[in-house]
Design an enzyme around this catalytic site. Structure first.
Site, PDB file in Angstrom:
ATOM      1  N   VAL A 104       0.802  -1.218   0.000  1.00  0.00           N
ATOM      2  CA  VAL A 104       0.000   0.000   0.000  1.00  0.00           C
ATOM      3  C   VAL A 104       0.839   1.275   0.000  1.00  0.00           C
ATOM      4  O   VAL A 104       0.321   2.349  -0.312  1.00  0.00           O
ATOM      5  CB  VAL A 104      -0.957  -0.007   1.219  1.00  0.00           C
ATOM      6  CG1 VAL A 104      -0.224   0.307   2.507  1.00  0.00           C
ATOM      7  CG2 VAL A 104      -2.132   0.939   1.013  1.00  0.00           C
ATOM      8  N   TYR A 105       2.129   1.192   0.307  1.00  0.00           N
ATOM      9  CA  TYR A 105       2.953   2.397   0.317  1.00  0.00           C
ATOM     10  C   TYR A 105       3.056   2.980  -1.090  1.00  0.00           C
ATOM     11  O   TYR A 105       3.610   2.355  -1.997  1.00  0.00           O
ATOM     12  CB  TYR A 105       4.365   2.096   0.839  1.00  0.00           C
ATOM     13  CG  TYR A 105       4.452   1.665   2.289  1.00  0.00           C
ATOM     14  CD1 TYR A 105       3.398   1.865   3.187  1.00  0.00           C
ATOM     15  CD2 TYR A 105       5.594   1.045   2.767  1.00  0.00           C
ATOM     16  CE1 TYR A 105       3.490   1.467   4.508  1.00  0.00           C
ATOM     17  CE2 TYR A 105       5.695   0.647   4.101  1.00  0.00           C
ATOM     18  CZ  TYR A 105       4.627   0.851   4.955  1.00  0.00           C
ATOM     19  OH  TYR A 105       4.727   0.443   6.265  1.00  0.00           O
ATOM     20  N   SER A 106       2.511   4.169  -1.249  1.00  0.00           N
ATOM     21  CA  SER A 106       2.437   4.820  -2.566  1.00  0.00           C
ATOM     22  C   SER A 106       1.815   3.910  -3.613  1.00  0.00           C
ATOM     23  O   SER A 106       2.186   3.929  -4.783  1.00  0.00           O
ATOM     24  CB  SER A 106       3.822   5.300  -3.034  1.00  0.00           C
ATOM     25  OG  SER A 106       4.301   6.326  -2.202  1.00  0.00           O
ATOM     26  N   ARG A 107       0.864   3.091  -3.143  1.00  0.00           N
ATOM     27  CA  ARG A 107       0.142   2.160  -4.031  1.00  0.00           C
ATOM     28  C   ARG A 107       1.099   1.326  -4.901  1.00  0.00           C
ATOM     29  O   ARG A 107       0.921   1.187  -6.099  1.00  0.00           O
ATOM     30  CB  ARG A 107      -0.849   2.920  -4.922  1.00  0.00           C
ATOM     31  CG  ARG A 107      -2.056   3.525  -4.185  1.00  0.00           C
ATOM     32  CD  ARG A 107      -3.016   2.441  -3.721  1.00  0.00           C
ATOM     33  NE  ARG A 107      -4.156   2.948  -2.986  1.00  0.00           N
ATOM     34  CZ  ARG A 107      -5.351   3.215  -3.527  1.00  0.00           C
ATOM     35  NH1 ARG A 107      -5.541   3.042  -4.821  1.00  0.00           N
ATOM     36  NH2 ARG A 107      -6.348   3.644  -2.771  1.00  0.00           N
ATOM     37  N   GLY A 108       2.136   0.806  -4.265  1.00  0.00           N
ATOM     38  CA  GLY A 108       3.044  -0.104  -4.951  1.00  0.00           C
ATOM     39  C   GLY A 108       4.353   0.510  -5.405  1.00  0.00           C
ATOM     40  O   GLY A 108       5.311  -0.214  -5.707  1.00  0.00           O
TER      41      GLY A 108
END
Length: 331
Positions: free
Chosen positions: A60-64
């Site tokens: 989920v960090y920066s959506r991948g």
């Protein structure tokens, strides 16, 4: 740098882990202070040069984008078998049905997506990012067991939940002969010690590795209370965690500063040294947007605190509202 065993496993990790939430896309994430790829690679390379072998990210960090940046840098700079890579699953990756959570469907999908972004055949540690109240824990634990048996994951871990939930998951796995969690990544630092009530003693008893996140309380333990940074001015998560307890937290941070001055070291080193003295803490997750933050973390490994110094840092703590464990749906 020395290594330590990862809880009750044979895997060796460095006692400092570089967290990758700081790497990604500021335009596609809740934090606009994250570093883009070029600057992120410099931090990752510096950590490797210092001997750090343990790296932590999440889908989920920066959506991948964090996974992609971290994976590319590690593949360019390191030998895959010499490093330990962790990523997480739970958060929403798509604003559609089945876009998040810990269902079998999502876990089996997301591990493949994470591996593709990382450019790797497997991750060493696959962590459930939160507890999923909408999925039976039996479904989650069997799916995690299956990704281990598939060879895509070496070990599994958990993060940010209540102790009864963690114990329930372990019991379900043991009862069914499935893979059990070997680590707990929980919210733990000098300003937030609620984990000492139940989770930490449970992990110590069961030889579960603790890899605390936010070890410097989002930087509040690393600087004078009056100093503002770009992160402190814009980080809403930081405000949610610590904004309501500033008065009591400041007194503890002041003591960190006092002891740091006495020892002639930066505050961050004292705060990390305290954490590293705690039972079952194996490798705190260090977020870094500057190389010097990693230098401080590594230097903290050489600091020894006396019992009197530890007591002095701890004695002003007062109970805090639980932050980190996902609340019950009705709350």
């Amino acid at each position: 740098m020395r290594t330590v065993k990862f809880g009750n496993t044979g895997m060796d990790v460095t006692p400092i882990c570089l967290g990758a939430m700081s790497f990604g896309d500021p335009e596609n994430w809740i934090h606009d202070w994250v570093l883009k790829e070029e600057d992120s690679r410099k931090i990752i390379k510096h950590a490797l040069d210092l001997g750090i072998n343990f790296f932590d990210t999440a889908n989920v960090y920066s959506r991948g984008e964090s996974e992609r940046i971290l994976g590319k840098a590690l593949n360019d700079f390191a030998d895959r078998e010499e490093i330990v890579v962790a990523t997480k699953v739970h958060g929403s990756m798509r604003d559609k049905p089945n876009g998040g959570g810990l269902s079998r469907k999502n876990i089996l999908h997301e591990i493949d997506q994470s591996l593709e972004r990382l450019g790797m055949d497997y991750v060493d540690l696959y962590i459930i990012h939160r507890w999923d109240y909408d999925t039976p824990i039996e479904e989650t634990m069997e799916a995690l067991h299956d990704v281990v048996k598939s060879g895509k994951v070496r070990y599994i871990g958990a993060s940010a939940m209540f102790a009864w939930q963690f114990q329930k998951a372990q019991h379900v796995a043991e009862k069914n002969g499935w893979t059990k969690f070997v680590s707990m990544q929980n919210h733990y630092n000098l300003l937030y010690r609620e984990e000492e009530r139940e989770m930490n003693p449970l992990c110590e008893d069961q030889k579960i590795a603790l890899t605390p996140y936010s070890p410097l309380a989002s930087g509040r333990l690393a600087r004078d209370w009056s100093v503002e940074t770009e992160r402190s001015k814009t980080d809403k998560i930081q405000e949610m965690k610590y904004g309501s307890t500033e008065e009591q937290d400041k007194s503890i941070a002041d003591r960190v500063g006092e002891l740091a001055e006495k020892k002639g070291v930066p505050r961050a080193q004292v705060a990390l040294a305290w954490l590293l003295h705690q039972p079952q803490v194996v490798s705190p997750i260090i977020g870094a947007t500057k190389a010097k933050y990693i230098d401080d973390a590594v230097a903290a490994l050489d600091i020894t605190l006396t019992k009197e110094e530890i007591d002095y840092l701890e004695e002003l703590y007062v109970p805090h509202k639980v932050i980190g464990a996902k609340p019950y749906p009705q709350q």
